[in-house]
Design a protein around this motif. Sequence first.
Motif, PDB file in Angstrom:
ATOM      1  N   VAL A 163     -34.636 -59.896   5.149  1.00  0.00           N
ATOM      2  CA  VAL A 163     -33.954 -58.478   3.835  1.00  0.00           C
ATOM      3  C   VAL A 163     -35.769 -57.653   3.130  1.00  0.00           C
ATOM      4  CG1 VAL A 163     -33.345 -57.503   1.514  1.00  0.00           C
ATOM      5  CG2 VAL A 163     -31.898 -59.859   3.718  1.00  0.00           C
ATOM      6  N   GLU A 164     -36.026 -56.830   3.670  1.00  0.00           N
ATOM      7  CA  GLU A 164     -36.622 -56.211   3.127  1.00  0.00           C
ATOM      8  C   GLU A 164     -36.391 -55.453   1.934  1.00  0.00           C
ATOM      9  OE1 GLU A 164     -38.724 -53.650   6.702  1.00  0.00           O
ATOM     10  OE2 GLU A 164     -39.277 -55.730   7.609  1.00  0.00           O
ATOM     11  N   VAL A 165     -37.112 -55.968   0.431  1.00  0.00           N
ATOM     12  CA  VAL A 165     -37.767 -54.959  -0.316  1.00  0.00           C
ATOM     13  C   VAL A 165     -38.467 -54.574  -1.271  1.00  0.00           C
ATOM     14  CG1 VAL A 165     -35.233 -56.222  -1.065  1.00  0.00           C
ATOM     15  CG2 VAL A 165     -37.318 -57.312  -2.212  1.00  0.00           C
ATOM     16  N   LYS A 166     -38.644 -53.920  -2.293  1.00  0.00           N
ATOM     17  CA  LYS A 166     -40.468 -52.819  -2.740  1.00  0.00           C
ATOM     18  C   LYS A 166     -39.912 -52.921  -4.432  1.00  0.00           C
ATOM     19  CE  LYS A 166     -41.640 -49.738  -1.008  1.00  0.00           C
ATOM     20  NZ  LYS A 166     -41.586 -47.947  -0.178  1.00  0.00           N
ATOM     21  N   PHE A 167     -41.245 -53.709  -4.214  1.00  0.00           N
ATOM     22  CA  PHE A 167     -40.901 -53.852  -5.997  1.00  0.00           C
ATOM     23  C   PHE A 167     -42.464 -53.601  -6.666  1.00  0.00           C
ATOM     24  CE2 PHE A 167     -38.669 -57.257  -8.918  1.00  0.00           C
ATOM     25  CZ  PHE A 167     -39.234 -57.242 -10.186  1.00  0.00           C
ATOM     26  N   ALA A 168     -41.984 -52.360  -7.334  1.00  0.00           N
ATOM     27  CA  ALA A 168     -43.398 -51.486  -7.520  1.00  0.00           C
ATOM     28  C   ALA A 168     -43.648 -51.763  -9.012  1.00  0.00           C
ATOM     29  CB  ALA A 168     -43.091 -50.083  -7.642  1.00  0.00           C
ATOM     30  N   ASN A 169     -45.475 -52.130  -9.786  1.00  0.00           N
ATOM     31  CA  ASN A 169     -45.431 -51.685 -11.011  1.00  0.00           C
ATOM     32  C   ASN A 169     -46.167 -50.761 -11.023  1.00  0.00           C
ATOM     33  OD1 ASN A 169     -45.879 -54.988 -10.465  1.00  0.00           O
ATOM     34  ND2 ASN A 169     -45.238 -54.402 -11.712  1.00  0.00           N
ATOM     35  N   SER A 170     -46.449 -50.010 -12.333  1.00  0.00           N
ATOM     36  CA  SER A 170     -47.852 -49.479 -12.702  1.00  0.00           C
ATOM     37  C   SER A 170     -48.384 -49.737 -13.662  1.00  0.00           C
ATOM     38  CB  SER A 170     -46.551 -48.011 -14.046  1.00  0.00           C
ATOM     39  OG  SER A 170     -46.572 -48.602 -14.988  1.00  0.00           O
ATOM     40  N   LYS A 171     -49.598 -49.043 -13.449  1.00  0.00           N
ATOM     41  CA  LYS A 171     -50.970 -49.898 -14.510  1.00  0.00           C
ATOM     42  C   LYS A 171     -50.741 -49.449 -16.129  1.00  0.00           C
ATOM     43  CE  LYS A 171     -54.623 -49.265 -11.057  1.00  0.00           C
ATOM     44  NZ  LYS A 171     -55.271 -47.698 -11.174  1.00  0.00           N
ATOM     45  N   ILE A 172     -51.354 -49.942 -16.982  1.00  0.00           N
ATOM     46  CA  ILE A 172     -51.287 -50.022 -18.493  1.00  0.00           C
ATOM     47  C   ILE A 172     -51.873 -49.181 -18.428  1.00  0.00           C
ATOM     48  CG2 ILE A 172     -52.310 -51.051 -20.806  1.00  0.00           C
ATOM     49  CD1 ILE A 172     -52.312 -54.385 -19.364  1.00  0.00           C
ATOM     50  N   PRO A 173     -51.509 -47.918 -19.464  1.00  0.00           N
ATOM     51  CA  PRO A 173     -52.192 -47.238 -19.675  1.00  0.00           C
ATOM     52  C   PRO A 173     -53.163 -47.456 -20.638  1.00  0.00           C
ATOM     53  CG  PRO A 173     -49.555 -47.118 -20.973  1.00  0.00           C
ATOM     54  CD  PRO A 173     -49.885 -48.727 -19.942  1.00  0.00           C
ATOM     55  N   HIS A 174     -54.058 -46.186 -20.874  1.00  0.00           N
ATOM     56  CA  HIS A 174     -55.363 -46.413 -21.466  1.00  0.00           C
ATOM     57  C   HIS A 174     -54.549 -45.163 -22.383  1.00  0.00           C
ATOM     58  CE1 HIS A 174     -57.791 -48.951 -18.468  1.00  0.00           C
ATOM     59  NE2 HIS A 174     -57.133 -47.710 -17.966  1.00  0.00           N
ATOM     60  N   THR A 175     -55.531 -46.022 -24.087  1.00  0.00           N
ATOM     61  CA  THR A 175     -55.115 -45.662 -25.132  1.00  0.00           C
ATOM     62  C   THR A 175     -56.327 -44.876 -25.443  1.00  0.00           C
ATOM     63  OG1 THR A 175     -54.310 -47.099 -26.364  1.00  0.00           O
ATOM     64  CG2 THR A 175     -52.978 -45.591 -25.686  1.00  0.00           C
ATOM     65  N   GLY A 176     -57.058 -44.518 -26.947  1.00  0.00           N
ATOM     66  CA  GLY A 176     -58.143 -44.001 -27.143  1.00  0.00           C
ATOM     67  C   GLY A 176     -59.558 -43.829 -26.233  1.00  0.00           C
ATOM     68  N   GLY A 177     -60.524 -43.858 -26.522  1.00  0.00           N
ATOM     69  CA  GLY A 177     -61.189 -43.858 -25.726  1.00  0.00           C
ATOM     70  C   GLY A 177     -61.892 -42.022 -25.325  1.00  0.00           C
ATOM     71  N   MET A 178     -61.476 -41.665 -24.183  1.00  0.00           N
ATOM     72  CA  MET A 178     -61.783 -40.183 -23.872  1.00  0.00           C
ATOM     73  C   MET A 178     -61.109 -39.183 -24.803  1.00  0.00           C
ATOM     74  SD  MET A 178     -63.195 -38.439 -22.718  1.00  0.00           S
ATOM     75  CE  MET A 178     -63.723 -38.942 -20.407  1.00  0.00           C
ATOM     76  N   GLY A 179     -59.757 -39.591 -24.524  1.00  0.00           N
ATOM     77  CA  GLY A 179     -58.549 -38.814 -26.055  1.00  0.00           C
ATOM     78  C   GLY A 179     -59.347 -38.869 -27.237  1.00  0.00           C
ATOM     79  N   THR A 180     -60.308 -40.219 -28.049  1.00  0.00           N
ATOM     80  CA  THR A 180     -60.857 -40.582 -29.187  1.00  0.00           C
ATOM     81  C   THR A 180     -62.513 -39.851 -29.581  1.00  0.00           C
ATOM     82  OG1 THR A 180     -59.874 -42.079 -29.587  1.00  0.00           O
ATOM     83  CG2 THR A 180     -61.658 -41.189 -31.030  1.00  0.00           C
TER      84      THR A 180
END
Length: 208
Positions: A163-180
């Motif tokens: 049985v083949e299954v797919k399990f996705a992850n998303s990157k941790i969002p970056h806050t501050g930095g460029m926005g500030t």
Amino acid sequence: GCDFEVTVDLAALYKDGIIGEDDLGVTPVTVTYTATLKEGTTAGDYYNTAWVSYPNSETEQDKVKVETFKIDVFKYDQADEKGLSGAEFALYDETAIDQDGNLIEGATPVLEGIVSGENGHVVIDGLDAGKYALVETKAPDNYVKSDTPLMLTIEAGIEPNVVEVKFANSKIPHTGGMGTTLFYVIGGGLMVAAVVLLVTKKRMEHKN
């Protein structure tokens, strides 16, 4: 193979009243045993054959097919679908799943510490048909861990036994930095504009 001998004392059975006059000479004997595949058995079809040998003859052979399966999990980045290594999982069987199809809180996994490889794949082998819950216990570095169990079912008789299954992850969002930084630039620009307007207004008043 495995051989064992069974001895039946018909006289003792008759004496104890387990068999009667009508049973003598035609008493059926049923032998039931349980066999377990050895640890490390991979997915596939295995056949177990049993029969009884007795003086001068033997019974017909009874052949039973035993199916084992594997789950091939692909852990990937949902943004570009590249495989991710270092994700850790725990696997629960159907004893840990309630009648609504949800994982029972506090249940004990049948396997844990399962880690995805460099290509994002991890194979869990030697499983019975049935319902399972796959839980991510640790996300790859810089990714958000999924708190939702992946519920799946292995149907008996499927070919091939995987049985083949797919399990996705998303990157941790970056806050501050460029926005500030942008905020300060824009704020500074507004201050400059305010100064220019103020100076312009004063100059106009002075001319009048």
